[in-house]
Design a protein around this motif. Sequence first.
Motif, PDB file in Angstrom:
ATOM      1  N   GLY A 276       0.811  -1.211   0.000  1.00  0.00           N
ATOM      2  CA  GLY A 276       0.000   0.000   0.000  1.00  0.00           C
ATOM      3  C   GLY A 276       0.844   1.261   0.000  1.00  0.00           C
ATOM      4  O   GLY A 276       0.524   2.241  -0.678  1.00  0.00           O
ATOM      5  N   VAL A 277       1.936   1.243   0.751  1.00  0.00           N
ATOM      6  CA  VAL A 277       2.827   2.407   0.772  1.00  0.00           C
ATOM      7  C   VAL A 277       3.447   2.640  -0.604  1.00  0.00           C
ATOM      8  O   VAL A 277       3.553   3.774  -1.079  1.00  0.00           O
ATOM      9  CB  VAL A 277       3.924   2.216   1.833  1.00  0.00           C
ATOM     10  N   LEU A 278       3.873   1.569  -1.273  1.00  0.00           N
ATOM     11  CA  LEU A 278       4.482   1.711  -2.597  1.00  0.00           C
ATOM     12  C   LEU A 278       3.472   2.289  -3.598  1.00  0.00           C
ATOM     13  O   LEU A 278       3.825   3.133  -4.431  1.00  0.00           O
ATOM     14  CB  LEU A 278       4.996   0.353  -3.078  1.00  0.00           C
ATOM     15  N   PHE A 297     -14.049   0.647   2.588  1.00  0.00           N
ATOM     16  CA  PHE A 297     -14.791  -0.586   2.313  1.00  0.00           C
ATOM     17  C   PHE A 297     -13.890  -1.817   2.427  1.00  0.00           C
ATOM     18  O   PHE A 297     -14.351  -2.925   2.678  1.00  0.00           O
ATOM     19  CB  PHE A 297     -15.405  -0.539   0.912  1.00  0.00           C
ATOM     20  N   GLY A 298     -12.574  -1.625   2.227  1.00  0.00           N
ATOM     21  CA  GLY A 298     -11.644  -2.747   2.297  1.00  0.00           C
ATOM     22  C   GLY A 298     -11.481  -3.335   3.685  1.00  0.00           C
ATOM     23  O   GLY A 298     -10.903  -4.417   3.838  1.00  0.00           O
ATOM     24  N   ALA A 299     -12.004  -2.647   4.710  1.00  0.00           N
ATOM     25  CA  ALA A 299     -11.880  -3.170   6.065  1.00  0.00           C
ATOM     26  C   ALA A 299     -12.801  -4.351   6.319  1.00  0.00           C
ATOM     27  O   ALA A 299     -12.499  -5.227   7.136  1.00  0.00           O
ATOM     28  CB  ALA A 299     -12.175  -2.057   7.083  1.00  0.00           C
ATOM     29  N   ALA A 300     -13.936  -4.400   5.643  1.00  0.00           N
ATOM     30  CA  ALA A 300     -14.983  -5.372   5.985  1.00  0.00           C
ATOM     31  C   ALA A 300     -14.750  -6.801   5.489  1.00  0.00           C
ATOM     32  O   ALA A 300     -15.077  -7.757   6.215  1.00  0.00           O
ATOM     33  CB  ALA A 300     -16.330  -4.864   5.476  1.00  0.00           C
ATOM     34  N   PRO A 301     -14.239  -7.030   4.266  1.00  0.00           N
ATOM     35  CA  PRO A 301     -14.218  -8.398   3.728  1.00  0.00           C
ATOM     36  C   PRO A 301     -13.559  -9.465   4.592  1.00  0.00           C
ATOM     37  O   PRO A 301     -14.117 -10.571   4.705  1.00  0.00           O
ATOM     38  CB  PRO A 301     -13.490  -8.225   2.383  1.00  0.00           C
ATOM     39  N   PRO A 302     -12.409  -9.220   5.241  1.00  0.00           N
ATOM     40  CA  PRO A 302     -11.825 -10.322   6.030  1.00  0.00           C
ATOM     41  C   PRO A 302     -12.768 -10.848   7.111  1.00  0.00           C
ATOM     42  O   PRO A 302     -12.822 -12.060   7.364  1.00  0.00           O
ATOM     43  CB  PRO A 302     -10.570  -9.690   6.644  1.00  0.00           C
ATOM     44  N   ALA A 319      -7.186 -10.080   3.753  1.00  0.00           N
ATOM     45  CA  ALA A 319      -6.375  -9.341   4.718  1.00  0.00           C
ATOM     46  C   ALA A 319      -5.272  -8.557   4.001  1.00  0.00           C
ATOM     47  O   ALA A 319      -4.928  -7.430   4.403  1.00  0.00           O
ATOM     48  CB  ALA A 319      -5.765 -10.296   5.739  1.00  0.00           C
ATOM     49  N   PHE A 320      -4.725  -9.137   2.939  1.00  0.00           N
ATOM     50  CA  PHE A 320      -3.753  -8.411   2.119  1.00  0.00           C
ATOM     51  C   PHE A 320      -4.390  -7.144   1.539  1.00  0.00           C
ATOM     52  O   PHE A 320      -3.799  -6.054   1.593  1.00  0.00           O
ATOM     53  CB  PHE A 320      -3.254  -9.318   0.996  1.00  0.00           C
ATOM     54  N   VAL A 321      -5.600  -7.275   1.008  1.00  0.00           N
ATOM     55  CA  VAL A 321      -6.306  -6.114   0.450  1.00  0.00           C
ATOM     56  C   VAL A 321      -6.576  -5.081   1.539  1.00  0.00           C
ATOM     57  O   VAL A 321      -6.421  -3.874   1.334  1.00  0.00           O
ATOM     58  CB  VAL A 321      -7.619  -6.544  -0.229  1.00  0.00           C
ATOM     59  N   CYS A 325      -5.388  -1.157   1.533  1.00  0.00           N
ATOM     60  CA  CYS A 325      -6.358  -0.066   1.696  1.00  0.00           C
ATOM     61  C   CYS A 325      -6.018   0.802   2.902  1.00  0.00           C
ATOM     62  O   CYS A 325      -6.079   2.038   2.825  1.00  0.00           O
ATOM     63  CB  CYS A 325      -7.772  -0.619   1.838  1.00  0.00           C
ATOM     64  N   PHE A 326      -5.660   0.180   4.017  1.00  0.00           N
ATOM     65  CA  PHE A 326      -5.376   0.943   5.222  1.00  0.00           C
ATOM     66  C   PHE A 326      -4.163   1.843   5.037  1.00  0.00           C
ATOM     67  O   PHE A 326      -4.145   2.980   5.509  1.00  0.00           O
ATOM     68  CB  PHE A 326      -5.150  -0.005   6.404  1.00  0.00           C
TER      69      PHE A 326
END
Length: 428
Positions: A276-278, A297-302, A319-321, A325-326
Motif C-alpha cells: 500500500g505504501v508503494l 470498504f476494504g476493512a470489511a471483507p476479512p 487481509a492483504f487487500v 487499503c489501510f
Amino acid sequence: MHDYRSDVGILRDRRFAFLFSARTLSMLGIAFAPVALAFGILDLPGATPTTLSLVLAAESVAVVVFTLAGGVIADRYPRHRVLQAAEWVNAVAHVGLGLMILGEQAPTWALAGAAAVSGTATAMVWPALTGIVPDVVPAAHLQQGNALLGLGGNIARVAGLVAGGVVVVAVGGGWALLMAAALFAVGGLLVSLLALPRARADEAVSGTILGDLRDGWQEFRSRQWLWVVVVQFSVLVMVWQAAHLVLGPVVARQELGGPKAWTAVLTGEAIGLIVGVLIAMRIRPRRPILAVTLLSFGAAPPYLLLGGSAPLWLVVASAFVLGVCFDLFTVLWQTTMQREIPPAALSRVSSYDALGSLMLGPLGLVMAGPAAESFGPHPALIACGVVMVLTTLFALSFPGVRSLTAPPVAPAGGATSPGLPATPGSQP
C-alpha cells in the motif's frame, strides 16, 4: 513522469533522513516491546493474565487521556524537541520495566506506573509527528515523505514482531525491553539533530491551554470532511478491534488451526501494508477524501469472510487487500490534513483526529467477548463487517467528503501552488 527513484530522493535531504531513521527505529521498538512485556510479566512469580491486563490498560488509558495535551504541546514548542523528549521518556519507562522484570521485584502498581509513563510519551508522538512532516518535507513532496515514513515503519513493525519473539526466547523479556529502550533512545538522539527553527512567525497560540484546545477544536469542527471521517472511523475502529483482536483469533483457534492460521492472516495484512505504501507514492487522486472513504470498504471483507466460514486462503487474500487499503488511506489522509490545516494548529487538530478515531476502541474489546458468547463468533464477525460498510456509506452521504479536491501536483523541483491537496491525519 515520476519514478520511484525520484520519490526516494528526499532521503538525500539530511533532515528527512534523520526523521526517517528516528521514526523507523521508534517503530521497531514499538513492535518489539509488546512481546517482551507480555512474556516478561507473565513469567514473573505470582503474575496472572489480570496483571498483564492492568499494565496494558494503564498504558492505553494514558494514551487517550494525554493525546489532546500532546497536540497543544506540539503546537506550542518546537516539534522536534517534543519528539525527542517523548522518545527519551519512553526509553526511560522501558528501562524501568526491563529492570523490574529482570530483578523479579515488580509490584503491579509499579509496572502499571511505568507503562502509564510510556503511554503518556506515546500520546505526545503522533500530534508532533504529523505536524513536523511539513516542517521537514517540501510541500510538493509531502505525499512521498508520508509514504516513506510509512514504509520504514511497516518494515520495522514486521521485523520487530519477528525479532521480539526470538529475543524473548533467547535472553528473556527483561533484556528485550532494555533493547527496546535503546531503540527509543537512539531515535530521540536522531530527532535532536533535526535543528529546526524554534517557531514560525504565524505560529501564535492563545494564552491558555484551554484556549489552545478551543482554537484547535474550531479548526477541527469547521471542516465537514474532517469530522465526518473521524466519526466514521471512531465506530469503524471500535468494531475492527473487536473483530481483529478478539473474534478473529477465536474463530482461528476453533476452526482454522490456531495461531498458525491467524499468523497467516496477519502476515497477509502486513505485506499489504508495505504494498500500500508503494502504491501511495504513485497515486494522486483528484478527490482524496472521497478516495480514502472508498478505501474504507476494504476493512470489511476479512471479517465477513471469517464470519461466513470462508477458506483460509481467501481470508488471507482479503487481509492483504485490507492492508493495502489501510496504508493508502493513512498516507492520503495525512497528506491532505497537512495541506489543508494551518501549520500553527496542525498538531492540535491531529490530536482531535487521533482521540476521536481511537476513543471507542476499548468499548469494542469489552463488547467482543460477551457478543461471541451470546450470539457466537460468526454472527458477531458478520455484524462487525456490516457496521464497517454502513459507517462508510454514512461518510459518503456528506458533500464535504465527496467534493474536496486536490490541485494539480507541482512539477518536481518546481514551485508549489497555493491550496495544495489535503489528507486527514490519523492512523486507524
